[in-house]
Design an enzyme around this catalytic site. Sequence first.
Site, PDB file in Angstrom:
ATOM      1  N   ARG A 124     -10.457  43.466 -27.793  1.00 33.23           N
ATOM      2  CA  ARG A 124     -10.654  44.971 -28.526  1.00 33.23           C
ATOM      3  C   ARG A 124      -9.563  45.554 -27.362  1.00 33.23           C
ATOM      4  O   ARG A 124      -9.632  46.576 -26.385  1.00 33.23           O
ATOM      5  CB  ARG A 124     -11.185  45.665 -28.276  1.00 33.23           C
ATOM      6  N   LYS A 146       4.740  50.636 -27.512  1.00 27.28           N
ATOM      7  CA  LYS A 146       4.777  51.042 -29.020  1.00 27.28           C
ATOM      8  C   LYS A 146       4.656  49.385 -28.937  1.00 27.28           C
ATOM      9  O   LYS A 146       5.695  48.057 -28.423  1.00 27.28           O
ATOM     10  CB  LYS A 146       5.616  51.010 -29.762  1.00 27.28           C
ATOM     11  N   GLU A 188      21.141  51.398 -26.628  1.00 31.41           N
ATOM     12  CA  GLU A 188      19.674  52.476 -26.566  1.00 31.41           C
ATOM     13  C   GLU A 188      20.618  52.660 -25.819  1.00 31.41           C
ATOM     14  O   GLU A 188      19.571  54.279 -25.142  1.00 31.41           O
ATOM     15  CB  GLU A 188      18.812  50.584 -26.706  1.00 31.41           C
ATOM     16  N   LYS A 230      13.922  57.153 -20.965  1.00 30.27           N
ATOM     17  CA  LYS A 230      12.739  57.035 -21.993  1.00 30.27           C
ATOM     18  C   LYS A 230      11.657  57.550 -21.486  1.00 30.27           C
ATOM     19  O   LYS A 230      10.332  57.962 -22.180  1.00 30.27           O
ATOM     20  CB  LYS A 230      12.807  55.585 -22.401  1.00 30.27           C
ATOM     21  N   GLU A 240       4.097  59.859 -30.121  1.00 37.21           N
ATOM     22  CA  GLU A 240       5.404  60.189 -31.220  1.00 37.21           C
ATOM     23  C   GLU A 240       5.117  61.064 -32.138  1.00 37.21           C
ATOM     24  O   GLU A 240       4.889  61.108 -32.990  1.00 37.21           O
ATOM     25  CB  GLU A 240       6.273  58.571 -32.087  1.00 37.21           C
ATOM     26  N   ARG A 244       9.213  62.577 -28.881  1.00 44.15           N
ATOM     27  CA  ARG A 244       9.700  61.798 -28.803  1.00 44.15           C
ATOM     28  C   ARG A 244      11.138  61.646 -30.636  1.00 44.15           C
ATOM     29  O   ARG A 244      11.388  60.908 -30.290  1.00 44.15           O
ATOM     30  CB  ARG A 244       8.437  61.082 -29.273  1.00 44.15           C
ATOM     31  N   ASN A 248      15.167  59.094 -32.324  1.00 48.74           N
ATOM     32  CA  ASN A 248      16.229  58.183 -33.362  1.00 48.74           C
ATOM     33  C   ASN A 248      17.024  59.114 -33.570  1.00 48.74           C
ATOM     34  O   ASN A 248      17.741  58.829 -34.134  1.00 48.74           O
ATOM     35  CB  ASN A 248      14.942  59.052 -33.945  1.00 48.74           C
ATOM     36  N   HIS A 251      19.279  56.537 -35.825  1.00 44.43           N
ATOM     37  CA  HIS A 251      18.207  55.758 -36.027  1.00 44.43           C
ATOM     38  C   HIS A 251      18.446  56.420 -37.463  1.00 44.43           C
ATOM     39  O   HIS A 251      17.095  55.029 -38.112  1.00 44.43           O
ATOM     40  CB  HIS A 251      17.291  55.890 -35.550  1.00 44.43           C
ATOM     41  N   HIS A 255      19.032  52.923 -39.356  1.00 42.46           N
ATOM     42  CA  HIS A 255      18.497  52.364 -40.098  1.00 42.46           C
ATOM     43  C   HIS A 255      18.530  52.124 -40.962  1.00 42.46           C
ATOM     44  O   HIS A 255      18.446  50.328 -42.107  1.00 42.46           O
ATOM     45  CB  HIS A 255      16.583  53.280 -40.491  1.00 42.46           C
ATOM     46  N   HIS A 267      20.455  45.502 -34.588  1.00 45.40           N
ATOM     47  CA  HIS A 267      19.933  46.849 -34.315  1.00 45.40           C
ATOM     48  C   HIS A 267      20.852  47.551 -33.871  1.00 45.40           C
ATOM     49  O   HIS A 267      21.341  48.853 -34.520  1.00 45.40           O
ATOM     50  CB  HIS A 267      18.352  46.825 -34.003  1.00 45.40           C
TER      51      HIS A 267
HETATM   52  N1  LIG Z   1       8.510  48.666 -28.914  1.00 41.53           N
HETATM   53  C1  LIG Z   1       9.514  49.843 -29.014  1.00 41.53           C
HETATM   54  O1  LIG Z   1       9.631  50.446 -28.237  1.00 41.53           O
HETATM   55  C2  LIG Z   1      10.452  48.640 -29.273  1.00 41.53           C
HETATM   56  C3  LIG Z   1      12.293  49.188 -29.017  1.00 41.53           C
HETATM   57  C4  LIG Z   1      13.457  48.624 -29.836  1.00 41.53           C
HETATM   58  C5  LIG Z   1      12.683  47.648 -30.643  1.00 41.53           C
HETATM   59  N2  LIG Z   1      11.393  46.798 -30.352  1.00 41.53           N
HETATM   60  C6  LIG Z   1      11.339  45.503 -31.360  1.00 41.53           C
HETATM   61  O2  LIG Z   1      12.355  45.030 -30.553  1.00 41.53           O
HETATM   62  C7  LIG Z   1      13.075  43.642 -31.276  1.00 41.53           C
HETATM   63  C8  LIG Z   1      14.753  43.461 -30.847  1.00 41.53           C
HETATM   64  O3  LIG Z   1      14.205  42.913 -29.159  1.00 41.53           O
HETATM   65  P1  LIG Z   1      15.326  41.808 -28.890  1.00 41.53           P
HETATM   66  O4  LIG Z   1      16.678  42.527 -28.904  1.00 41.53           O
HETATM   67  O5  LIG Z   1      14.693  41.873 -27.190  1.00 41.53           O
HETATM   68  O6  LIG Z   1      15.041  40.720 -29.559  1.00 41.53           O
HETATM   69  P2  LIG Z   1      15.052  39.521 -29.200  1.00 41.53           P
HETATM   70  O7  LIG Z   1      13.548  39.514 -28.464  1.00 41.53           O
HETATM   71  O8  LIG Z   1      14.852  38.313 -30.324  1.00 41.53           O
HETATM   72  O9  LIG Z   1      15.465  38.637 -28.325  1.00 41.53           O
HETATM   73  C9  LIG Z   1      16.919  38.437 -28.314  1.00 41.53           C
HETATM   74  C10 LIG Z   1      17.772  36.951 -28.027  1.00 41.53           C
HETATM   75  O10 LIG Z   1      17.704  36.989 -26.772  1.00 41.53           O
HETATM   76  C11 LIG Z   1      17.337  35.517 -26.446  1.00 41.53           C
HETATM   77  N3  LIG Z   1      16.698  36.436 -24.865  1.00 41.53           N
HETATM   78  C12 LIG Z   1      15.867  36.650 -24.350  1.00 41.53           C
HETATM   79  N4  LIG Z   1      16.142  36.614 -22.622  1.00 41.53           N
HETATM   80  C13 LIG Z   1      17.149  35.735 -23.336  1.00 41.53           C
HETATM   81  C14 LIG Z   1      17.670  35.686 -21.218  1.00 41.53           C
HETATM   82  N5  LIG Z   1      17.419  36.672 -20.738  1.00 41.53           N
HETATM   83  N6  LIG Z   1      19.126  34.845 -21.298  1.00 41.53           N
HETATM   84  C15 LIG Z   1      19.320  34.534 -22.451  1.00 41.53           C
HETATM   85  N7  LIG Z   1      18.857  34.716 -24.200  1.00 41.53           N
HETATM   86  C16 LIG Z   1      17.445  35.787 -24.282  1.00 41.53           C
HETATM   87  C17 LIG Z   1      15.749  35.483 -27.253  1.00 41.53           C
HETATM   88  O11 LIG Z   1      15.369  34.256 -27.174  1.00 41.53           O
HETATM   89  C18 LIG Z   1      16.473  35.890 -28.790  1.00 41.53           C
HETATM   90  O12 LIG Z   1      16.937  34.759 -29.412  1.00 41.53           O
HETATM   91  C19 LIG Z   1      12.901  43.918 -32.399  1.00 41.53           C
HETATM   92  O13 LIG Z   1      11.478  43.195 -33.340  1.00 41.53           O
HETATM   93  C20 LIG Z   1      12.568  45.753 -32.268  1.00 41.53           C
HETATM   94  O14 LIG Z   1      11.278  45.659 -33.571  1.00 41.53           O
HETATM   95  C21 LIG Z   1      10.596  47.781 -30.092  1.00 41.53           C
HETATM   96 ZN   LIG Z   2      16.823  51.870 -31.796  1.00 40.24          ZN
END
Ligand SMILES: NC(=O)c1ccc[n+]([C@@H]2O[C@H](COP(=O)([O-])OP(=O)(O)OC[C@H]3O[C@@H](n4cnc5c(N)ncnc54)[C@H](O)[C@@H]3O)[C@@H](O)[C@H]2O)c1
Ligand SMILES: [Zn+2]
Length: 363
Positions: A124, A146, A188, A230, A240, A244, A248, A251, A255, A267
């Site tokens: 939990r 999130k 972003e 942010k 949200e 917030r 978007n 987006h 999206h 993205h």
């Molecule tokens: N929670 C939220 O509010 C929120 C907001 C936006 C996106 N997201 C989520 O985030 C995800 C995308 O995140 P991302 O773009 O960071 O992708 P990711 O976590 O897949 O990282 C991208 C790639 O970079 C590599 N990597 C990470 N750090 C590194 C570094 N310092 N040097 C070299 N390689 C490195 C990883 O191994 C991966 O292959 C999606 O799943 C999306 O839904 C969440």
């Molecule tokens: Zn985004």
Amino acid sequence: MTSMKKVNVDLGARSYEIRIGGGLLPRVGGWMKALGLAGRAVVVTDTTVRALFGGTLEQGLVGAGFTPTVLEVPPGEKQKTLTTAGRLYDRLAAAYAGRDTPVVALGGGVIGDLAGFVAATYMRGVPLVHVPTTLLAQVDSSIGGKTAVDRGRVKNIVGLFYQPRLVVADTDTLKTLPPVELSNGLAEAIKMAAIMDNDLFGFLERNMDQAVAGDAAALGHIVAGSAALKVSIVAQDEREGDVRAVLNFGHTIGHAVEAVSGYRLKHGQAVAVGMVGAARLSHRMGCLAAGEVLRLEGVIIKAGLPAVMPRGLDVGAVMRAMKHDKKVRQGRVSFVLLRSIGEAFVTDAVDPALVEEVLTGGE
Ligand SMILES: NC(=O)c1ccc[n+]([C@@H]2O[C@H](COP(=O)([O-])OP(=O)(O)OC[C@H]3O[C@@H](n4cnc5c(N)ncnc54)[C@H](O)[C@@H]3O)[C@@H](O)[C@H]2O)c1
Ligand SMILES: [Zn+2]
């Protein structure tokens, strides 16, 4: 080492700090101890990130008196599932993780969302610390609480809000980030500046070449600036609601473009197309000066991002996908538009024909 910046996320009893700067990884353990955490600690990371930064983080944890266990998953969105979460629960239990055992999410947004989801639900909820290592995670996904996993092709469909105890964004980790990932995060950051902060936008215009080249000072300023923006939004609107919604920007179209591309577009690339689309819409609807649209396009192109729909993507399919977005209320698609760079508003009074025109390439 660049100087550290702190951004406080004011959420009453659940307030926490985001610490941003170079050379911070070794200090995470000490800061966790100062928050009253102790004993075991579980680091969730991916294989790529572990190889780069796992050792430094672990050493710091040991130095602060923690007994760390590192759980790694393969890199990539495919791991953001209940199946992987289930495996992590088992491995947490096998490591005797208890209610007070902190989970440290070391990696990009995938790890942050997945480890955050696991930390929110295991027993939990156990303490969560985000150590974001991609630009996207540092400016966006580690902030706001999130967490989620995907289900089939539907992204982020199962999840909950869960605030971390601490976020540490070590901007030195960005040095190893592939250019395409840097651009992805810059989208972003551009978004945050475009909707709220003309000064940060000006900084992006003047320093985008350095940022793209991985310059530490430029990236540090961008991370701190966009993270603070942010935070200012999510602190007003934790779950949200309407405030917030401006996040978007880009987006609604983004999206849809991302989905229709079959997720071949990243993205950030899709959001870039969406931001330019929304800016053109704003101009066509008489809210935004043409020069401001050009500024946005300029910065997006400099960031290595696309400003228009890639060839071959079907505009009709994008229009249909937009109607299926989460943000659709009572059949009306809502858009974030600009009055100027730095000032945004939300509306659902946008003529779909105009959207289609803008996407087909009309100025
Ligand atoms: N929670 C939220 O509010 C929120 C907001 C936006 C996106 N997201 C989520 O985030 C995800 C995308 O995140 P991302 O773009 O960071 O992708 P990711 O976590 O897949 O990282 C991208 C790639 O970079 C590599 N990597 C990470 N750090 C590194 C570094 N310092 N040097 C070299 N390689 C490195 C990883 O191994 C991966 O292959 C999606 O799943 C999306 O839904 C969440
Ligand atoms: Zn985004």
